[in-house]
Design an enzyme around this catalytic site. Structure first.
Site, mmCIF file in Angstrom:
data_model
loop_
_atom_site.group_PDB
_atom_site.id
_atom_site.type_symbol
_atom_site.label_atom_id
_atom_site.label_comp_id
_atom_site.label_asym_id
_atom_site.label_seq_id
_atom_site.Cartn_x
_atom_site.Cartn_y
_atom_site.Cartn_z
ATOM 1 N N GLU A 18 0.825 -1.217 0.000
ATOM 2 C CA GLU A 18 0.000 0.000 0.000
ATOM 3 C C GLU A 18 0.855 1.261 0.000
ATOM 4 O O GLU A 18 0.421 2.307 -0.458
ATOM 5 C CB GLU A 18 -0.933 0.026 1.223
ATOM 6 C CG GLU A 18 -2.270 -0.631 0.972
ATOM 7 C CD GLU A 18 -3.287 -0.398 2.091
ATOM 8 O OE1 GLU A 18 -2.950 0.240 3.103
ATOM 9 O OE2 GLU A 18 -4.411 -0.894 1.944
ATOM 10 N N HIS A 60 9.130 -26.375 -1.211
ATOM 11 C CA HIS A 60 8.612 -27.556 -1.908
ATOM 12 C C HIS A 60 7.465 -27.192 -2.839
ATOM 13 O O HIS A 60 6.743 -28.057 -3.311
ATOM 14 C CB HIS A 60 8.173 -28.611 -0.881
ATOM 15 C CG HIS A 60 9.319 -29.063 -0.020
ATOM 16 N ND1 HIS A 60 9.987 -30.253 -0.215
ATOM 17 C CD2 HIS A 60 9.951 -28.448 1.015
ATOM 18 C CE1 HIS A 60 10.965 -30.364 0.670
ATOM 19 N NE2 HIS A 60 10.963 -29.269 1.438
ATOM 20 N N LYS A 114 -13.988 -0.781 -4.197
ATOM 21 C CA LYS A 114 -15.143 -0.430 -3.359
ATOM 22 C C LYS A 114 -16.223 0.231 -4.218
ATOM 23 O O LYS A 114 -17.401 -0.101 -4.122
ATOM 24 C CB LYS A 114 -14.728 0.524 -2.233
ATOM 25 C CG LYS A 114 -13.804 -0.104 -1.212
ATOM 26 C CD LYS A 114 -13.526 0.872 -0.088
ATOM 27 C CE LYS A 114 -12.399 0.400 0.802
ATOM 28 N NZ LYS A 114 -11.929 1.405 1.729
HETATM 29 O O1 PA5 Z 1 -4.166 1.087 5.206
HETATM 30 C C1 PA5 Z 1 -5.350 1.357 5.196
HETATM 31 O O2 PA5 Z 1 -5.756 2.493 5.467
HETATM 32 C C2 PA5 Z 1 -6.415 0.299 4.939
HETATM 33 O O3 PA5 Z 1 -5.915 -0.933 4.611
HETATM 34 C C3 PA5 Z 1 -7.274 0.192 6.181
HETATM 35 O O4 PA5 Z 1 -6.452 -0.162 7.246
HETATM 36 C C4 PA5 Z 1 -8.396 -0.802 6.031
HETATM 37 O O5 PA5 Z 1 -9.097 -0.564 4.856
HETATM 38 C C5 PA5 Z 1 -9.330 -0.700 7.226
HETATM 39 O O6 PA5 Z 1 -9.843 0.583 7.324
HETATM 40 P P1 PA5 Z 1 -10.683 1.060 8.564
HETATM 41 O O7 PA5 Z 1 -9.828 1.044 9.751
HETATM 42 O O8 PA5 Z 1 -11.130 2.433 8.213
HETATM 43 O O9 PA5 Z 1 -11.858 0.109 8.692
#
Ligand code: PA5
Length: 434
Positions: A287, A308, A422
């Site tokens: 990310e 393996h 989303k």
């Molecule tokens: O890094 C990020 O922001 C995302 O992966 C969030 O952690 C994930 O989508 C969860 O989001 P939230 O804490 O708003 O539910």
């Protein structure tokens, strides 16, 4: 106490010390900008001085809540996804004994949900919840993440049916934004105990906030030790000393290899306890770096198991990989190979050897073979499975990846691409505003 370290012998021929010295110049500038919170994405670098600035009052609140939870439930159920899930799970799986939930002495059992949309998973979960005293910890910074929110609705209804609305109040904890979001609203309306996720810390950097610390403390882990490790590495990784700063070295070498076309980083662990550290890394690295058509693809390999399965490809497939081994230097347990009189399996040459000795040789052999096969590699050595070492590791990797992203010219602290699926999903589900 020994620190975690980075071994880089197996980059020779791919990366020279001169190359590294060269990349240290921009890295030092990036480090200064990061430390001053003056870099792209600066509104989300609250994690940088979090270990040293963690308020004592908050640590005590987490510890006291954890103590109450441990005394009042058989099952502690955590709901969350991504950064609101992986850090806690990584720490718990790393520090607790293997199969801890299966052990009679272990209380409470720690379970996770809200990180998938599987009905079968929920059915299995409800089976283990039967006749157990439950406390739920729902974690979501936005409070609107579909996976977590949908599962929370189902669990909330289940809790209210089992305990009644009034008693459920004391059995749900919400970790969310200080002001906004649906979860915050729920918590206010229902009177849940809440913990706050700071505004300036994104999900994947939040393991040392209550997001990670509460479940970790409930699991009986010393969060002060964890924070101490992180604090010690905050000092080390924020220093501009190129000799001592392993975050500089790791970020620099990754960058040079990436520029040579090594676009996949395999994180290879030699212990099942590292699996969720690998999952946490996948989110942190992927990310943070994967945007604007750039980024190294992080993969986790569970060795020796995956030797393996993926071993063939790693050894002889397309040479677009580099590898970062994660090894644990000292194991808690010891199991030596017994001697058999008849030696039918020919293993008597290993009689008396500890299985961890064989594991270590497997790692050394793999590092050598992969290097010879054209896969440059590094190794992160964790001295032992302690909260202190884990705190060091979390901070070291957060700092490395932030430097790496900035070095590659991206903002490592946003994740705009996560919204794409989303939007499509909301359209398919017929969400009114989609
Ligand atoms: O890094 C990020 O922001 C995302 O992966 C969030 O952690 C994930 O989508 C969860 O989001 P939230 O804490 O708003 O539910």
């Amino acid at each position: 106490m020994r620190d975690i370290k980075l071994i880089t012998d197996n980059i020779k021929g791919f990366v020279s010390e001169k190359d590294i010295r060269f990349v240290y110049k921009p890295i030092k500038l990036i480090n200064e900008a990061l430390n001053k919170k003056e870099c792209p994405g600066k509104d989300f670098v609250g994690w940088i001085d979090l270990p040293s600035k963690m308020p004592e009052k908050l640590i005590r609140d987490i510890e006291q809540t954890a103590k109450k939870v441990r005394a009042n439930c058989d099952v502690f159920l955590n709901l969350g996804i991504g950064g609101s899930y992986l850090g806690a799970r990584a720490a718990i799986e790393f520090l607790k004994p293997s199969f801890f939930n299966e052990s009679k002495e272990e209380k409470p059992k720690i379970y996770f949900a809200g990180h998938n949309l599987s009905a079968d998973y929920l059915k299995g979960l409800f089976r283990v919840l039967e006749n157990k005293k439950i406390i739920v910890n729902v974690i979501s910074k936005s409070g609107t993440t579909t996976e977590t929110a949908v599962v929370f609705r189902i669990i909330k209804q289940y809790m209210e049916q089992r305990y009644g609305k009034k008693n459920t109040r004391n059995r749900i904890i919400a970790t969310t934004d200080a002001q906004k979001g649906a979860l915050k609203k729920f918590a206010e309306e229902e009177g849940y105990k809440t913990f706050v996720i700071p505004d300036d810390i994104g999900g994947r950097f939040s393991v040392l906030t209550p997001v990670g610390l509460l479940p970790i403390a409930v699991a009986g882990i010393n969060i002060r030790e964890l924070l101490k490790g992180a604090r010690d590495f905050e000092k080390k990784c924020n220093s501009n000393s190129t000799r001592k700063n392993i975050a500089f070295r790791y970020a620099g070498i990754r960058h040079i290899l990436y520029k040579q076309g090594k676009i996949i980083e395999m994180l290879s662990g030699f212990h099942p306890a590292l699996q969720y550290i690998g999952e946490w890394c996948k989110q942190l690295y992927g990310e943070s770096e994967g945007k604007s058509g750039k980024g190294i693809f992080p993969a986790y390999c569970a060795f020796t198991t995956d030797l393996h399965s993926l071993g063939q490809l790693i050894q002889e497939g397309k040479r677009n990989l580099f590898e970062t081994f994660i090894v644990i230097d000292r194991s808690k347990a010891k199991f030596s190979v017994p001697k058999f009189k008849d030696d039918v399996d020919g293993l008597n040459y290993l009689a008396g050897r500890d299985i961890e000795f064989i594991n270590k040789k497997a790692y050394e052999a793999t590092a050598k073979a992969h290097y010879k096969g054209g896969v440059p590699n590094m190794t992160i050595v964790i001295p032992k499975r302690s909260a202190y070492a884990l705190g060091q590791l979390f901070y070291f990797l957060e700092k490395t990846i932030s430097i790496a992203g900035l070095l590659d010219g991206v903002n490592p602290f946003n994740q705009p691409g996560v919204e794409a699926y989303k939007k499509e999903m909301f359209k398919l589900l017929g969400k009114p505003s989609a």
